[in-house]
Write a protein that holds these residues in place. Structure first.
Motif, PDB file in Angstrom:
ATOM      1  N   ALA A 198       0.722  -1.055  -0.157  1.00 23.38           N
ATOM      2  CA  ALA A 198       0.268  -0.100  -0.055  1.00 23.38           C
ATOM      3  C   ALA A 198       0.798   1.353   0.166  1.00 23.38           C
ATOM      4  CB  ALA A 198      -1.039   0.062   1.494  1.00 23.38           C
ATOM      5  N   ASP A 199       1.663   1.582  -1.248  1.00 26.91           N
ATOM      6  CA  ASP A 199       2.268   2.636  -1.097  1.00 26.91           C
ATOM      7  C   ASP A 199       1.751   4.008  -1.121  1.00 26.91           C
ATOM      8  OD1 ASP A 199       4.468   0.754  -1.636  1.00 26.91           O
ATOM      9  OD2 ASP A 199       3.686   0.645  -3.797  1.00 26.91           O
ATOM     10  N   ILE A 200       0.670   4.165  -2.012  1.00 25.58           N
ATOM     11  CA  ILE A 200      -0.041   5.492  -2.140  1.00 25.58           C
ATOM     12  C   ILE A 200      -1.649   5.092  -1.955  1.00 25.58           C
ATOM     13  CG2 ILE A 200      -0.594   7.414  -3.246  1.00 25.58           C
ATOM     14  CD1 ILE A 200       2.063   7.200  -4.830  1.00 25.58           C
ATOM     15  N   VAL A 201      -2.432   5.452  -0.932  1.00 25.79           N
ATOM     16  CA  VAL A 201      -3.469   5.050  -0.534  1.00 25.79           C
ATOM     17  C   VAL A 201      -4.553   6.097  -0.668  1.00 25.79           C
ATOM     18  CG1 VAL A 201      -5.230   3.449   0.494  1.00 25.79           C
ATOM     19  CG2 VAL A 201      -2.828   3.060   0.361  1.00 25.79           C
ATOM     20  N   THR A 202      -5.820   6.144  -1.218  1.00 23.68           N
ATOM     21  CA  THR A 202      -6.783   7.117  -1.036  1.00 23.68           C
ATOM     22  C   THR A 202      -8.313   6.231  -0.671  1.00 23.68           C
ATOM     23  OG1 THR A 202      -7.688   9.248  -1.947  1.00 23.68           O
ATOM     24  CG2 THR A 202      -7.581   7.523  -3.429  1.00 23.68           C
ATOM     25  N   ILE A 203      -9.323   7.067  -0.486  1.00 28.20           N
ATOM     26  CA  ILE A 203     -10.471   6.759  -0.499  1.00 28.20           C
ATOM     27  C   ILE A 203     -11.706   7.340  -0.861  1.00 28.20           C
ATOM     28  CG2 ILE A 203      -9.858   5.535   2.041  1.00 28.20           C
ATOM     29  CD1 ILE A 203     -10.987   7.971   3.495  1.00 28.20           C
ATOM     30  N   ARG A 204     -12.817   7.018  -1.064  1.00 31.94           N
ATOM     31  CA  ARG A 204     -13.840   7.988  -1.404  1.00 31.94           C
ATOM     32  C   ARG A 204     -13.863   9.081  -0.597  1.00 31.94           C
ATOM     33  NH1 ARG A 204     -18.523   5.361  -1.259  1.00 31.94           N
ATOM     34  NH2 ARG A 204     -19.658   7.451  -2.162  1.00 31.94           N
ATOM     35  N   CYS A 205     -14.362  10.206  -1.007  1.00 36.10           N
ATOM     36  CA  CYS A 205     -14.592  11.532  -0.637  1.00 36.10           C
ATOM     37  C   CYS A 205     -16.125  11.971  -0.958  1.00 36.10           C
ATOM     38  CB  CYS A 205     -13.717  12.518  -0.795  1.00 36.10           C
ATOM     39  SG  CYS A 205     -13.905  13.894   0.122  1.00 36.10           S
ATOM     40  N   THR A 206     -16.937  11.681   0.139  1.00 32.72           N
ATOM     41  CA  THR A 206     -18.289  12.158  -0.071  1.00 32.72           C
ATOM     42  C   THR A 206     -18.596  13.627   0.454  1.00 32.72           C
ATOM     43  OG1 THR A 206     -18.921  11.245   2.096  1.00 32.72           O
ATOM     44  CG2 THR A 206     -19.113  10.044   0.236  1.00 32.72           C
ATOM     45  N   ARG A 207     -19.852  14.165   0.193  1.00 28.56           N
ATOM     46  CA  ARG A 207     -20.031  15.641   0.577  1.00 28.56           C
ATOM     47  C   ARG A 207     -21.058  15.467   1.790  1.00 28.56           C
ATOM     48  NH1 ARG A 207     -21.143  18.920  -4.755  1.00 28.56           N
ATOM     49  NH2 ARG A 207     -23.268  18.209  -4.156  1.00 28.56           N
ATOM     50  N   ASN A 208     -21.053  16.350   2.583  1.00 23.51           N
ATOM     51  CA  ASN A 208     -22.101  16.446   3.707  1.00 23.51           C
ATOM     52  C   ASN A 208     -23.362  17.042   3.230  1.00 23.51           C
ATOM     53  OD1 ASN A 208     -21.196  19.117   3.366  1.00 23.51           O
ATOM     54  ND2 ASN A 208     -21.528  19.802   5.766  1.00 23.51           N
ATOM     55  N   ASP A 209     -23.389  17.207   1.917  1.00 21.46           N
ATOM     56  CA  ASP A 209     -24.895  17.631   1.533  1.00 21.46           C
ATOM     57  C   ASP A 209     -25.636  16.577   0.689  1.00 21.46           C
ATOM     58  OD1 ASP A 209     -23.583  17.404  -0.622  1.00 21.46           O
ATOM     59  OD2 ASP A 209     -24.159  19.541  -1.394  1.00 21.46           O
ATOM     60  N   LEU A 266      -5.118  11.460   1.628  1.00 23.28           N
ATOM     61  CA  LEU A 266      -4.153  10.613   0.787  1.00 23.28           C
ATOM     62  C   LEU A 266      -2.978  10.262   1.706  1.00 23.28           C
ATOM     63  CD1 LEU A 266      -3.304   9.971  -2.083  1.00 23.28           C
ATOM     64  CD2 LEU A 266      -2.104  12.011  -2.284  1.00 23.28           C
ATOM     65  N   LEU A 267      -2.822   8.782   1.970  1.00 21.12           N
ATOM     66  CA  LEU A 267      -1.667   7.919   2.684  1.00 21.12           C
ATOM     67  C   LEU A 267      -0.564   7.582   1.787  1.00 21.12           C
ATOM     68  CD1 LEU A 267      -1.439   7.299   5.736  1.00 21.12           C
ATOM     69  CD2 LEU A 267      -2.189   5.255   5.198  1.00 21.12           C
ATOM     70  N   VAL A 268       0.472   8.281   2.019  1.00 20.06           N
ATOM     71  CA  VAL A 268       1.681   7.933   1.056  1.00 20.06           C
ATOM     72  C   VAL A 268       2.789   7.507   2.119  1.00 20.06           C
ATOM     73  CG1 VAL A 268       3.303   8.745  -0.639  1.00 20.06           C
ATOM     74  CG2 VAL A 268       1.031   9.815  -0.358  1.00 20.06           C
ATOM     75  N   TYR A 315       6.082   2.303  -7.404  1.00 22.97           N
ATOM     76  CA  TYR A 315       5.086   1.980  -6.667  1.00 22.97           C
ATOM     77  C   TYR A 315       3.685   2.131  -7.283  1.00 22.97           C
ATOM     78  CZ  TYR A 315       8.932   3.548  -3.427  1.00 22.97           C
ATOM     79  OH  TYR A 315      10.175   3.386  -2.679  1.00 22.97           O
ATOM     80  N   GLN A 316       2.899   1.717  -6.521  1.00 21.72           N
ATOM     81  CA  GLN A 316       1.268   1.498  -6.876  1.00 21.72           C
ATOM     82  C   GLN A 316       0.449   2.243  -6.069  1.00 21.72           C
ATOM     83  OE1 GLN A 316      -0.127  -0.323  -9.622  1.00 21.72           O
ATOM     84  NE2 GLN A 316      -1.504   0.831  -9.227  1.00 21.72           N
ATOM     85  N   CYS A 317      -0.416   2.986  -6.705  1.00 21.09           N
ATOM     86  CA  CYS A 317      -1.613   3.758  -6.271  1.00 21.09           C
ATOM     87  C   CYS A 317      -2.848   2.791  -6.135  1.00 21.09           C
ATOM     88  CB  CYS A 317      -1.931   4.928  -7.066  1.00 21.09           C
ATOM     89  SG  CYS A 317      -0.621   6.427  -6.878  1.00 21.09           S
ATOM     90  N   TRP A 318      -3.455   3.037  -5.100  1.00 24.18           N
ATOM     91  CA  TRP A 318      -4.793   2.041  -4.486  1.00 24.18           C
ATOM     92  C   TRP A 318      -5.785   2.972  -4.137  1.00 24.18           C
ATOM     93  CZ3 TRP A 318      -4.636  -3.249  -5.123  1.00 24.18           C
ATOM     94  CH2 TRP A 318      -3.095  -3.635  -5.500  1.00 24.18           C
ATOM     95  N   GLY A 319      -7.125   2.347  -4.192  1.00 23.65           N
ATOM     96  CA  GLY A 319      -8.151   3.162  -3.726  1.00 23.65           C
ATOM     97  C   GLY A 319      -8.901   2.137  -2.903  1.00 23.65           C
TER      98      GLY A 319
END
Length: 360
Positions: A208-219, A299-301, A345-349
């Motif tokens: 898990a070199d570079i990891v992100t997740i979905r980002c939702t909105r509070n509306d 974003l976690l790197v 390195y690999q990016c993941w979500g």
């Protein structure tokens, strides 16, 4: 270069860019940011966080001063200053849950580093390249500052002028290594992140070199961050490339029908039927998706990615050639994956894990 912490015992450097008081979102401040980092609103997050160093780069002097005032109340004072949003309950919660090793706040007074003053303008397509160019520069500056200063004492460094302004009271001197194991980038106006059980699961995944997740909105609108994707994007035609070589940089890349975003990888409800809450949680945290590009809201790197030379390109890195000032795609966080991939390195979500973004 020695790294403090590893996948089993991580040490996190949490970095955030702040333009002014509006950067936090409606009615929020640095205090809400600290609460967000400890997943204050996650009922399952009862234990304290792993060791965290917090770094902020602030553009507005008034907000810079206000951040110092509020942080000083938590860490350097036993009294509540007038107008402070921090009550004793919040202060004690932060002190007990957020395992902070060091805080540094960098004042970046160059206002032209941020494109436009009106907050709503930042999403217009016409300003995206310059805006993201500026953000990439600032991200790289903050990384460089971190490389240069994290090994210094005192471990608690609220501001460079801390000795003159607050009497130089040093709380701890525990950070002796130059660089934590992971960088965690979050937007200032992120309201909520996953619990630390989920984040630690990300930290311990070997590749898990570079990891992100979905980002939702509070509306409850569509996903906020659409910069995390995999698959082909549009490319300029030969005539458009010729115009770019002549200095007419008007090309904007777009997704194709084959481009997949994180929301396309969400685990279907049918796969969660008759599953216990713990089973559902395990299914969701194990749902990983390879990405060609990531967004920067969460974003976690791994630190080693930056040590080996990856940056947030302040220009379109995809499609570069000698006759062009820059290419046609891959600026800022999107370019990070492109550069990192060349370094191995690999990016993941994680489509099933989300952060929540303020919509003001």
């Amino acid at each position: 270069m020695q790294i403090f912490g590893d996948a089993e015992s991580p040490h996190i450097l949490a970095l955030t860019l702040v333009k002014n008081h509006e950067s936090w979102g409606r009615g929020r401040s640095i205090i809400h940011h600290l609460l967000m980092l400890i997943s204050y609103y996650d009922d399952d997050s009862h234990k304290h966080t792993p060791p965290i160093t917090i770094g902020l780069m602030v553009s507005d002097k008034s907000e810079y001063t206000e951040i110092i005032r509020q942080l000083s109340h938590i860490y350097l004072s036993d009294t509540k200053p007038p107008g402070s949003p921090v009550d004793c309950v919040v202060k004690n919660w932060i002190l007990s849950k957020l395992n902070i090793q060091k805080i540094f706040v960098v004042y970046q007074p160059k206002e032209d580093q941020f494109a436009h003053n009106d907050r709503w303008i930042r999403h217009l397509i016409s300003v995206q390249k310059q805006r993201r160019r500026n953000i990439a520069k600032l991200r790289n500056q903050l990384i460089a500052y971190s490389f240069r200063n994290l090994g210094k004492s005192p471990a608690y460094e609220l501001v460079e002028q801390v000795e003159r302004v607050f009497g130089g009271k040093v709380l701890y001197d525990v950070l002796n290594s130059p660089l934590p194991s992971h960088f965690l980038w979050t937007d200032a106006d992120i309201l909520h992140i996953p619990g630390w059980d989920d984040i630690e699961y990300m930290l311990k995944k070997k590749d898990a070199d570079i990891v992100t997740i979905r980002c939702t909105r509070n509306d409850f609108g569509p996903d906020y961050d659409m910069n995390s994707w995999v698959g082909p994007r549009t490319k300029p035609t030969e005539s458009q490339l010729e115009q770019m070589r002549l200095g007419n940089d008007t090309y904007t890349p777009y997704p194709t029908t084959s481009t997949k975003f994180l929301l396309h990888g969400i685990t279907p409800d049918s796969s969660l039927t008759n599953k216990s809450p713990q089973q559902i949680r395990e299914i969701r945290r194990k749902n990983w998706m390879k990405l060609d590009s990531v967004g920067g809201t969460f974003l976690l790197v791994k630190s080693q990615v930056f040590i080996d030379g990856a940056i947030f390109p302040p220009y379109n890195v995809v499609g570069t050639e000698w006759e062009l000032t820059e290419g046609w795609d891959g600026i800022e966080t999107e370019g990070l994956c492109y550069v990192a991939k060349t370094l191995g390195y690999q990016c993941w979500g994680l489509p099933d894990l989300t952060s929540e973004h303020d919509n003001s």
